[in-house]
Motif scaffolding. Structure first.
Motif, mmCIF file in Angstrom:
data_model
loop_
_atom_site.group_PDB
_atom_site.id
_atom_site.type_symbol
_atom_site.label_atom_id
_atom_site.label_comp_id
_atom_site.label_asym_id
_atom_site.label_seq_id
_atom_site.Cartn_x
_atom_site.Cartn_y
_atom_site.Cartn_z
ATOM 1 N N PRO A 120 0.832 -1.201 0.000
ATOM 2 C CA PRO A 120 0.000 0.000 0.000
ATOM 3 C C PRO A 120 0.873 1.259 0.000
ATOM 4 O O PRO A 120 1.930 1.301 0.649
ATOM 5 N N GLY A 121 0.444 2.264 -0.750
ATOM 6 C CA GLY A 121 1.172 3.527 -0.801
ATOM 7 C C GLY A 121 2.236 3.581 -1.884
ATOM 8 O O GLY A 121 2.981 4.574 -1.973
ATOM 9 N N PHE A 122 2.297 2.549 -2.744
ATOM 10 C CA PHE A 122 3.340 2.528 -3.772
ATOM 11 C C PHE A 122 3.294 3.784 -4.645
ATOM 12 O O PHE A 122 4.339 4.334 -5.001
ATOM 13 N N GLU A 123 2.081 4.246 -4.994
ATOM 14 C CA GLU A 123 1.961 5.396 -5.892
ATOM 15 C C GLU A 123 2.592 6.649 -5.306
ATOM 16 O O GLU A 123 2.993 7.553 -6.052
ATOM 17 N N ARG A 124 2.689 6.727 -3.985
ATOM 18 C CA ARG A 124 3.320 7.876 -3.328
ATOM 19 C C ARG A 124 4.818 7.658 -3.123
ATOM 20 O O ARG A 124 5.596 8.611 -3.116
ATOM 21 N N ARG A 125 5.198 6.390 -2.931
ATOM 22 C CA ARG A 125 6.630 6.100 -2.737
ATOM 23 C C ARG A 125 7.403 6.184 -4.046
ATOM 24 O O ARG A 125 8.560 6.634 -4.073
ATOM 25 N N SER B 262 6.461 11.774 -12.355
ATOM 26 C CA SER B 262 5.016 11.726 -12.647
ATOM 27 C C SER B 262 4.678 10.696 -13.720
ATOM 28 O O SER B 262 3.615 10.786 -14.350
ATOM 29 N N ILE B 263 5.570 9.730 -13.948
ATOM 30 C CA ILE B 263 5.263 8.647 -14.895
ATOM 31 C C ILE B 263 3.916 8.036 -14.534
ATOM 32 O O ILE B 263 3.651 7.711 -13.369
ATOM 33 N N LYS B 264 3.068 7.867 -15.545
ATOM 34 C CA LYS B 264 1.766 7.239 -15.321
ATOM 35 C C LYS B 264 1.977 5.739 -15.190
ATOM 36 O O LYS B 264 2.378 5.074 -16.137
ATOM 37 N N LEU B 265 1.699 5.222 -14.014
ATOM 38 C CA LEU B 265 1.923 3.799 -13.757
ATOM 39 C C LEU B 265 0.775 2.974 -14.330
ATOM 40 O O LEU B 265 -0.398 3.333 -14.182
ATOM 41 N N PRO B 266 1.077 1.859 -14.981
ATOM 42 C CA PRO B 266 0.020 1.002 -15.546
ATOM 43 C C PRO B 266 -0.857 0.419 -14.444
ATOM 44 O O PRO B 266 -0.397 0.179 -13.323
ATOM 45 N N ASN B 267 -2.115 0.191 -14.777
ATOM 46 C CA ASN B 267 -3.005 -0.483 -13.841
ATOM 47 C C ASN B 267 -2.623 -1.961 -13.752
ATOM 48 O O ASN B 267 -2.303 -2.592 -14.765
ATOM 49 N N ILE B 268 -2.661 -2.482 -12.560
ATOM 50 C CA ILE B 268 -2.296 -3.889 -12.343
ATOM 51 C C ILE B 268 -3.554 -4.723 -12.090
ATOM 52 O O ILE B 268 -4.378 -4.355 -11.279
#
Length: 332
Positions: free
Chosen positions: A282-287, A326-332
């Motif tokens: 949890p929180g990967f998008e912020r890390r 700010s790379i857009k991370l793919p949905n998993i």
């Protein structure tokens, strides 16, 4: 006998010296040596003898660089299925070259640092290679330690960080930011941007993790690859000079940044392959922006110090780095 300059760092080396190095480890008679034309520091050359093909690595950055690398190669060999160049034979004496050196096996495979190699690959090849990079990253991170830390030459093992991991990461970011001020223009706006990005992710940095191997310079240039039965895989890794134990998510940053610059389509394949088997906390998008910022500051400081800036124009630090954080991370 004539000497050859294999790189600025290695300087002039004669056939007699190379024969002496081979003889020191009973590795046969010298046949030929070839320069390795890629890499930032040019520490290596190819060496062929009557007993095999090798890589000679010299002029260490620190007196303990080679033992540091050997420590991690040995652990990876013992604890994972990652292919590594062993035996890693160290001669600490400077009697032959004026500096200590290593001789290790030359791992067969393609090095994508060579444009002649990369230009022959199809888009499908490149996508499959990016997946192989994700698979190999998973394998490397099966090497765990009880705590985050760095190799300590006095302990001959890992020394625990003197800070909590989140504090250490933040310290590293401000350390490289401070260094960057010496070699480039860093504005008040840049510093405020860094402060704000860290504030946004501070809670996410509190989530616990199991410390694992972090290469820190994980990218296609530091592996060799092979294709067998239409399947690409990493055949070997090298250059573990910056390796330590920490949060494995950190090692996504450099390779994804390079893909963003050269072929953004490869980000999805690399990231999805990794995240499908390595559950993200949890929180990967912020890390992720914080780990990416640390990586980009290391690159920014290095290229300005060494006068190797490759991008167009004169963007400020935050203008340049924000594209990566700010790379857009793919949905998993």
């Amino acid at each position: 006998m004539m000497s050859i300059e294999f790189s600025n760092r290695l300087g002039l080396i004669s056939e007699l010296q190379l024969q002496a190095a081979l003889a020191h480890f009973n590795l046969g008679d010298f046949i030929k040596a070839e320069p390795i034309l890629f890499g930032n520091f040019r520490q290596n050359l190819y060496l062929t003898s009557t007993k095999g093909e090798y890589v000679l690595r010299g002029v260490p950055h620190t007196p303990w660089q080679f033992e540091h690398e050997k420590f991690f190669y040995k652990l990876l060999f013992e604890k994972t299925k990652v292919p590594v160049p062993l035996p890693f034979l160290i001669d600490y004496s400077d009697d032959i070259f004026g500096w200590s050196y290593v001789i290790m096996p030359r791992i067969k495979g393609l090095n994508l640092s060579d444009p002649k190699v990369k230009n022959k690959l199809t888009e499908n090849d490149l996508e499959e290679i990016s997946k192989a990079m994700g698979e190999n990253l998973i394998l490397m991170q099966e090497l765990y330690w009880d705590f985050p830390g760095h190799y300590d030459p006095k302990l001959k093992s890992i020394k625990k960080l003197n800070k909590k991991y989140q504090e250490w990461i933040f310290y590293q970011i401000y350390y490289y930011l401070d260094l960057s001020i010496r070699y480039s223009k860093i504005t008040h706006v840049d510093i405020l941007w860094v402060d704000n990005l860290l504030k946004q992710g501070i809670k996410a940095m509190q989530y616990p993790f199991k410390p694992c191997f972090v290469m820190q310079d994980y990218k296609e240039d530091n592996v060799v690859l092979e294709k067998s039965n239409d399947c690409w895989k990493v055949a070997g890794i090298f250059d573990l000079v910056d390796a330590y134990f920490g949060d494995g998510e950190t090692d996504l940053s450099r390779n994804m940044a390079i893909y963003l610059d050269k072929n953004p389509n490869l980000i999805n394949a690399f990231f999805r392959t990794y995240a499908a088997k390595r559950k993200l906390r949890p929180g990967f998008e912020r890390r992720f922006p914080i780990y990416m910022l640390k990586d980009r500051l290391m690159v920014w400081e290095f290229v300005h110090r060494e006068k190797k800036v490759w991008w167009q124009g004169s963007p400020s630090l935050h203008e340049w780095a924000e594209r990566y954080t700010s790379i857009k991370l793919p949905n998993i």
